[in-house]
Motif scaffolding. Structure first.
Motif, PDB file in Angstrom:
ATOM      1  N   GLY A 154       0.794  -1.219   0.000  1.00  0.00           N
ATOM      2  CA  GLY A 154       0.000   0.000   0.000  1.00  0.00           C
ATOM      3  C   GLY A 154       0.825   1.267   0.000  1.00  0.00           C
ATOM      4  N   GLY A 155       2.107   1.172  -0.336  1.00  0.00           N
ATOM      5  CA  GLY A 155       2.968   2.350  -0.339  1.00  0.00           C
ATOM      6  C   GLY A 155       3.573   2.674   1.004  1.00  0.00           C
ATOM      7  N   SER A 156       3.426   1.763   1.980  1.00  0.00           N
ATOM      8  CA  SER A 156       3.906   2.033   3.332  1.00  0.00           C
ATOM      9  C   SER A 156       5.261   1.418   3.617  1.00  0.00           C
ATOM     10  CB  SER A 156       2.902   1.501   4.358  1.00  0.00           C
ATOM     11  OG  SER A 156       2.825   0.080   4.282  1.00  0.00           O
ATOM     12  N   SER A 157       5.823   0.672   2.661  1.00  0.00           N
ATOM     13  CA  SER A 157       7.045  -0.052   2.931  1.00  0.00           C
ATOM     14  C   SER A 157       7.781  -0.301   1.615  1.00  0.00           C
ATOM     15  CB  SER A 157       6.725  -1.371   3.645  1.00  0.00           C
ATOM     16  OG  SER A 157       7.895  -2.043   4.005  1.00  0.00           O
ATOM     17  N   GLU A 158       8.903  -1.010   1.706  1.00  0.00           N
ATOM     18  CA  GLU A 158       9.657  -1.379   0.512  1.00  0.00           C
ATOM     19  C   GLU A 158      10.108  -2.835   0.642  1.00  0.00           C
ATOM     20  OE1 GLU A 158      12.047   2.163  -1.479  1.00  0.00           O
ATOM     21  OE2 GLU A 158      12.607   1.952   0.630  1.00  0.00           O
ATOM     22  N   SER A 159       9.934  -3.586  -0.426  1.00  0.00           N
ATOM     23  CA  SER A 159      10.493  -4.926  -0.510  1.00  0.00           C
ATOM     24  C   SER A 159      10.961  -5.136  -1.946  1.00  0.00           C
ATOM     25  CB  SER A 159       9.471  -5.989  -0.085  1.00  0.00           C
ATOM     26  OG  SER A 159       8.351  -5.991  -0.953  1.00  0.00           O
ATOM     27  N   PHE A 160      11.727  -6.221  -2.172  1.00  0.00           N
ATOM     28  CA  PHE A 160      12.408  -6.361  -3.453  1.00  0.00           C
ATOM     29  C   PHE A 160      12.433  -7.814  -3.901  1.00  0.00           C
ATOM     30  CE2 PHE A 160      14.054  -2.779  -1.094  1.00  0.00           C
ATOM     31  CZ  PHE A 160      13.903  -1.750  -2.012  1.00  0.00           C
ATOM     32  N   VAL A 161      12.687  -7.991  -5.176  1.00  0.00           N
ATOM     33  CA  VAL A 161      12.946  -9.304  -5.751  1.00  0.00           C
ATOM     34  C   VAL A 161      14.419  -9.325  -6.142  1.00  0.00           C
ATOM     35  CG1 VAL A 161      12.402 -10.919  -7.594  1.00  0.00           C
ATOM     36  CG2 VAL A 161      10.594  -9.500  -6.623  1.00  0.00           C
ATOM     37  N   ILE A 162      15.188 -10.263  -5.567  1.00  0.00           N
ATOM     38  CA  ILE A 162      16.611 -10.387  -5.846  1.00  0.00           C
ATOM     39  C   ILE A 162      16.863 -11.750  -6.471  1.00  0.00           C
ATOM     40  CG2 ILE A 162      18.942 -10.253  -4.910  1.00  0.00           C
ATOM     41  CD1 ILE A 162      17.845  -8.816  -2.488  1.00  0.00           C
ATOM     42  N   ARG A 163      17.454 -11.739  -7.640  1.00  0.00           N
ATOM     43  CA  ARG A 163      17.736 -12.982  -8.373  1.00  0.00           C
ATOM     44  C   ARG A 163      16.506 -13.879  -8.468  1.00  0.00           C
ATOM     45  NH1 ARG A 163      23.998 -15.014  -7.148  1.00  0.00           N
ATOM     46  NH2 ARG A 163      24.971 -13.454  -8.493  1.00  0.00           N
ATOM     47  N   GLY A 164      15.349 -13.255  -8.616  1.00  0.00           N
ATOM     48  CA  GLY A 164      14.132 -14.018  -8.857  1.00  0.00           C
ATOM     49  C   GLY A 164      13.302 -14.344  -7.648  1.00  0.00           C
ATOM     50  N   PHE A 165      13.781 -14.023  -6.431  1.00  0.00           N
ATOM     51  CA  PHE A 165      13.051 -14.387  -5.218  1.00  0.00           C
ATOM     52  C   PHE A 165      12.853 -13.165  -4.320  1.00  0.00           C
ATOM     53  CE2 PHE A 165      15.239 -18.327  -6.514  1.00  0.00           C
ATOM     54  CZ  PHE A 165      14.116 -19.113  -6.723  1.00  0.00           C
ATOM     55  N   ASN A 166      11.724 -13.164  -3.617  1.00  0.00           N
ATOM     56  CA  ASN A 166      11.357 -12.011  -2.798  1.00  0.00           C
ATOM     57  C   ASN A 166      12.245 -11.875  -1.571  1.00  0.00           C
ATOM     58  OD1 ASN A 166       8.920 -12.628  -4.458  1.00  0.00           O
ATOM     59  ND2 ASN A 166       8.157 -10.820  -3.415  1.00  0.00           N
ATOM     60  N   ALA A 167      12.651 -10.634  -1.311  1.00  0.00           N
ATOM     61  CA  ALA A 167      13.393 -10.283  -0.100  1.00  0.00           C
ATOM     62  C   ALA A 167      12.525  -9.314   0.687  1.00  0.00           C
ATOM     63  CB  ALA A 167      14.737  -9.651  -0.449  1.00  0.00           C
ATOM     64  N   VAL A 168      11.987  -9.767   1.807  1.00  0.00           N
ATOM     65  CA  VAL A 168      11.026  -8.965   2.558  1.00  0.00           C
ATOM     66  C   VAL A 168      11.682  -8.201   3.700  1.00  0.00           C
ATOM     67  CG1 VAL A 168       9.127 -10.490   1.960  1.00  0.00           C
ATOM     68  CG2 VAL A 168      10.423 -10.899   4.055  1.00  0.00           C
ATOM     69  N   THR A 169      12.974  -8.356   3.884  1.00  0.00           N
ATOM     70  CA  THR A 169      13.654  -7.652   4.961  1.00  0.00           C
ATOM     71  C   THR A 169      15.069  -7.313   4.524  1.00  0.00           C
ATOM     72  OG1 THR A 169      14.198  -7.734   7.323  1.00  0.00           O
ATOM     73  CG2 THR A 169      14.508  -9.740   6.067  1.00  0.00           C
ATOM     74  N   TYR A 170      15.787  -6.584   5.333  1.00  0.00           N
ATOM     75  CA  TYR A 170      17.164  -6.215   5.040  1.00  0.00           C
ATOM     76  C   TYR A 170      17.905  -6.052   6.364  1.00  0.00           C
ATOM     77  CZ  TYR A 170      15.049  -1.610   5.818  1.00  0.00           C
ATOM     78  OH  TYR A 170      14.348  -0.555   6.353  1.00  0.00           O
ATOM     79  N   ALA A 171      19.214  -5.833   6.269  1.00  0.00           N
ATOM     80  CA  ALA A 171      20.045  -5.669   7.461  1.00  0.00           C
ATOM     81  C   ALA A 171      20.518  -4.227   7.565  1.00  0.00           C
ATOM     82  CB  ALA A 171      21.244  -6.611   7.407  1.00  0.00           C
ATOM     83  N   ILE A 172      20.781  -3.804   8.787  1.00  0.00           N
ATOM     84  CA  ILE A 172      21.393  -2.509   9.051  1.00  0.00           C
ATOM     85  C   ILE A 172      22.667  -2.765   9.846  1.00  0.00           C
ATOM     86  CG2 ILE A 172      21.139  -0.248  10.155  1.00  0.00           C
ATOM     87  CD1 ILE A 172      18.145  -0.464   9.740  1.00  0.00           C
ATOM     88  N   ASP A 173      23.797  -2.385   9.271  1.00  0.00           N
ATOM     89  CA  ASP A 173      25.108  -2.629   9.883  1.00  0.00           C
ATOM     90  C   ASP A 173      25.277  -4.100  10.273  1.00  0.00           C
ATOM     91  OD1 ASP A 173      26.051   0.007   9.631  1.00  0.00           O
ATOM     92  OD2 ASP A 173      24.978   0.608  11.445  1.00  0.00           O
ATOM     93  N   GLY A 174      24.827  -4.977   9.385  1.00  0.00           N
ATOM     94  CA  GLY A 174      25.049  -6.403   9.582  1.00  0.00           C
ATOM     95  C   GLY A 174      24.064  -7.105  10.490  1.00  0.00           C
ATOM     96  N   MET A 175      22.993  -6.414  10.919  1.00  0.00           N
ATOM     97  CA  MET A 175      21.995  -7.044  11.784  1.00  0.00           C
ATOM     98  C   MET A 175      20.629  -6.937  11.106  1.00  0.00           C
ATOM     99  SD  MET A 175      23.216  -5.742  15.567  1.00  0.00           S
ATOM    100  CE  MET A 175      22.441  -7.125  16.413  1.00  0.00           C
TER     101      MET A 175
END
Length: 806
Positions: A211-232
């Protein structure tokens, strides 16, 4: 330039503080007698600390080698630039003292050295008894860039990473593709969102924005719903980041391609995004930026850093942004960001970084466009919700990282991060089309969500040798405690004509629809060894053990309670080999794995087995122009198994449908071919599809994954003459046709978008710039992510920026 100290010593003033820098820099202007190097004010280098360091410096120019040497030892290296013209240093590898290392680096140069009490290393030619050491043209290399995996990148080309190994490692030594988007790329493209930044990395597409409230991505064909900040990693329980992060505090963005579970635990098999934040500095610095643009875009951003005492430094990064957007009836989206950080360095062996992060956002909730008859025919600005549909979120994070070098071979560190977020949604949900093909059914949802996560990591890094083989071993333990609460109410809402919308519908009475609670405790132990077999061969091996204890409970609208225990134990291995026949080429091959526990249950109320992923990758990393332009070429295959899907006989349950596979080739390039000319680009070819399934048709393509995609961005800034400081640049982003869902019921066409920039530096402190995006006003679908996540690309837009650095 600092007028309190003559050039070039103003560089020293900024580096070590105005007071000490002025005294040191101005004193060097004075002639020095031949006996100066033997007085009590300086110490012959061979009499300094005999502590041993592990060096791994490739053969290169003397200037570059001494810069790396200074960074590793903590020395500030100074010399007349003409001394190093045409000189090269041999490769330096092994455990040795500062004196032994410098003897090897300078063995064929004929240069001598002395050391000041402030540990500034001064180089000079041998002197006869009647010569004077003239240092009036000393250049300070420490002011030049010496890259750290945790610090700034000079220009567009990075050489080191922490994401791939959790150690400060050369990119060419890691047997997996890792791409870095530097701070300068963010500045030149005037990027304010993570999604825009990641267009500079191959094989990444935007995914559902909820709904425009967040960001997620498709990497090498598969969904990435989270990410790390400074390795965590941020909370493992979320289906998407709780709020949109801000670029104000980001120093660099690193993307590790492929599975990363051996270092980061649960995750998707496509890759990991890691945001490396800007650290406090003991040299005073400040940056300010004001932006305005089309579609009601306004932004103020600032970052301020400097010493608070001899051992304490701080940084404050802030941003405020509002944007109306190009969609019909859109109201302001507001975003506030505040991030103070602190650094305490009581000694050369101990470092403590700590900080807070606060995000507050309010956005129009918008699920985008819907497909009809296998395509999306609606105008890009068509809005199918109501003006009152909105999403609010706030997030507070606190973290610290302490590192202590216990001795010359062992380093201990401990990291803790705590996240606390709240989300309030009063939104319109899109349902389905009536038989007339234009009447869209809708409903109202009012939802509340709270997420709390504590993540603690304990690590030891040991550097040692077994015979002639060098090791960098990492041993770690991680504990995560997470909680997530969701509650929602639902009500009726009038349908809307998608071709002739009339707004103003009000929600009907809301009633309780459901409540969910998720509790997680995770325990992990991991090991990794980076093994230098010799100067040409490097081996990386690692494994991780994860124990997850997750307890999910739900209460439906009829007050029926369901409880699920999820307690998988997984072991994730990783192995890779690097061969470096020359100092400009590295060839590698690797295997890595991933896992992700699933909260879905089958008809027997049993939790599904974790998803698993396996990647096989080969590639090459080349310096096309030494120290200027680098290229990474990779070929990979990822197999994802135990995939969850709705049960076709009971949609409240799930089944594990089998296997999906992604194969591809990708190329990334970045650097500065010539002074003033920067470029970054990528291209990828991917085939991501279903290979085994009991419900979905085999060979169906993965949604949102183009077969061909890539981008290219380049700038040039005039270096001399009357136009010095003037720069211009541009680029393109392209993607081929993409499927909209895993059933392949609709697709969207490919597109090519063109961007451009014009900027001018007013001296060394101020820049004015004008950035145009989609300058040909191409109409296209940028994001395709199922029937509730399709978004058109923004029409032609302009952003004007005034920035200042002090």
């Amino acid at each position: 330039m600092d007028k309190s100290c003559p050039y070039p010593f103003s560089l020293i003033c900024r580096r070590v503080g105005l007071g000490m820098g002025w005294m040191l820099g101005c004193s060097l202007v004075l002639p020095v007698s031949p006996g100066w190097a033997q007085t009590a004010e300086t110490i012959p280098f061979r009499k300094t600390d005999e502590r041993r360091y592990d060096f791994d410096i490739k053969a290169q120019s003397l200037t570059s080698a001494l810069g790396i040497f200074g960074r590793q030892t903590g020395l500030q290296v100074s010399f007349d630039a003409e001394l190093a013209l045409g000189l090269r240093a041999p490769a330096l590898k092994g455990r040795m003292t500062e004196s032994q290392a410098l003897q090897q680096l300078l063995q064929e140069t004929g240069l001598e050295w002395t050391l000041t009490p402030e540990r500034t290393l001064l180089l000079h030619r041998p002197q006869s008894s009647n010569e004077t050491m003239n240092l009036t043209t000393v250049n300070v290399l420490a002011e030049g860039h010496q890259e750290s995996a945790y610090g700034p990148v000079q220009g567009y080309r990075a050489t080191r990473t922490s994401t791939g190994t959790k150690t400060d490692t050369a990119l060419r030594d890691v047997p997996q593709s890792i791409q870095v988007v530097s701070r300068q790329v963010l500045e030149d493209q005037q990027i304010t969102s993570l999604g825009d930044a990641l267009t500079n990395v191959s094989s990444i597409q935007r995914a559902n924005s909820h709904g425009g409230s967040s960001e997620s991505f498709v990497i090498r064909g598969f969904n990435a719903v989270t990410y790390a900040i400074d390795g965590m990693l941020i909370s493992p329980l979320v289906e998407r980041p709780e709020a949109i992060t801000d670029m104000a505090s980001v120093e660099r963005i690193e993307v590790l391609k492929g599975p990363a579970s051996v270092l980061y635990g649960r995750g998707n098999p496509g890759g990991l995004i890691n945001l490396v934040t800007r650290r406090p500095t003991f040299a005073p610095e400040a940056s300010l930026k004001a932006q305005t643009g089309t579609y009601g875009f306004h932004r103020l951003e600032g970052s301020f850093s400097g010493p608070l005492s001899d051992t304490f430094a701080g940084r404050l990064s802030m941003a405020w942004q509002t944007k109306e957007g190009f969609r019909d009836t859109f109201r302001d989206n507001r975003h506030t960001y505040f991030a103070p950080t602190f650094r305490w360095q009581p000694s050369a062996d101990t470092l403590l970084d700590a900080g807070l992060e606060y995000i507050d956002q309010s956005s129009q909730f918008d699920r985008g466009l819907i497909p009809t008859n296998g395509k999306i025919h609606l105008r890009g600005d068509r809005f199918l919700h109501e003006p009152w549909s909105r999403d609010k979120a706030d997030k507070v994070s606190a973290w610290y990282r302490i590192e202590h070098q216990l001795n010359d071979w062992l380093t201990l560190r401990q990291m803790t991060r705590w996240d606390d977020s709240n989300k309030d949604r009063f939104v319109v949900d899109l349902r389905d089309l009536a038989s007339d093909g234009r009447t869209l059914r809708r409903r109202t949802t009012h939802g509340d969500e709270e997420v709390r996560t504590l993540d603690m990591q304990f690590e030891a890094i040991a550097k040692f040798a077994t015979g002639s083989i060098q090791h960098t071993a990492l041993v770690g333990y991680e504990y995560i405690d997470g909680h997530r609460w969701l509650k929602n109410r639902r009500g009726s809402l009038a349908s809307i004509d998608i071709h002739n919308p009339v707004y103003g519908a009000r929600p009907g009475p809301l009633s309780f629809n459901g409540k969910y609670e998720l509790d997680l405790q995770s325990y992990s132990a991991y090991f990794q060894d980076q093994i230098d077999l010799n100067e040409q061969w490097k081996l990386l091996v690692g494994a991780r053990w994860d124990k997850t204890e997750q307890y999910n409970t739900s209460l439906d609208s009829d007050n029926n309670r369901t409880a699920t225990d999820i307690d998988p134990t997984e072991v994730s291995p990783r192995v890779g080999l690097v061969y470096q026949p020359t100092d400009w080429l590295a060839l590698y091959a690797s295997y890595s794995s991933s896992f992700s526990p699933q909260g879905d249950i089958d008809r027997n109320h049993k939790a599904l087995d974790p998803e698993t992923g396996d990647q096989y990758e080969i590639g090459a990393k080349l310096d096309l122009i030494p120290d200027r332009l680098s290229l990474t070429l990779a070929a990979f295959e990822i197999i994802r198994e135990n995939v969850s899907a709705p049960d076709p006989t009971a949609d409240e349950y799930s089944i594990q449908t089998g296997e999906q596979r992604s194969r591809g080739i990708e190329l990334d390039i970045s650097g500065q071919p010539l002074d003033g000319w920067n470029l970054i680009g990528n291209i990828s070819v991917i085939n991501a599809k279903v290979t085994k399934d009991s419900v979905i048709k085999e060979n169906n393509k993965r949604p949102g994954v183009p077969t061909f995609s890539g981008s290219l961005w380049s700038t040039y800034q005039v270096q001399t003459g009357k136009l010095k400081g003037l720069g211009l640049g541009g680029g393109m982003i392209f993607a081929s046709e993409r499927e909209g869902d895993i059933e392949n019921t609709y697709n969207v066409g490919g597109y090519t978008r063109f961007d451009a920039t014009l900027f001018y530096d007013l001296g060394q402190r101020f820049r004015v710039s004008l950035n145009g995006r989609n300058i040909t006003n191409r109409k296209y679908i940028e994001t395709v992510a199922g029937t509730d996540g399709n978004y058109a690309g923004e029409p032609a837009s302009v952003i004007a920026t005034l920035s200042a650095k002090f």
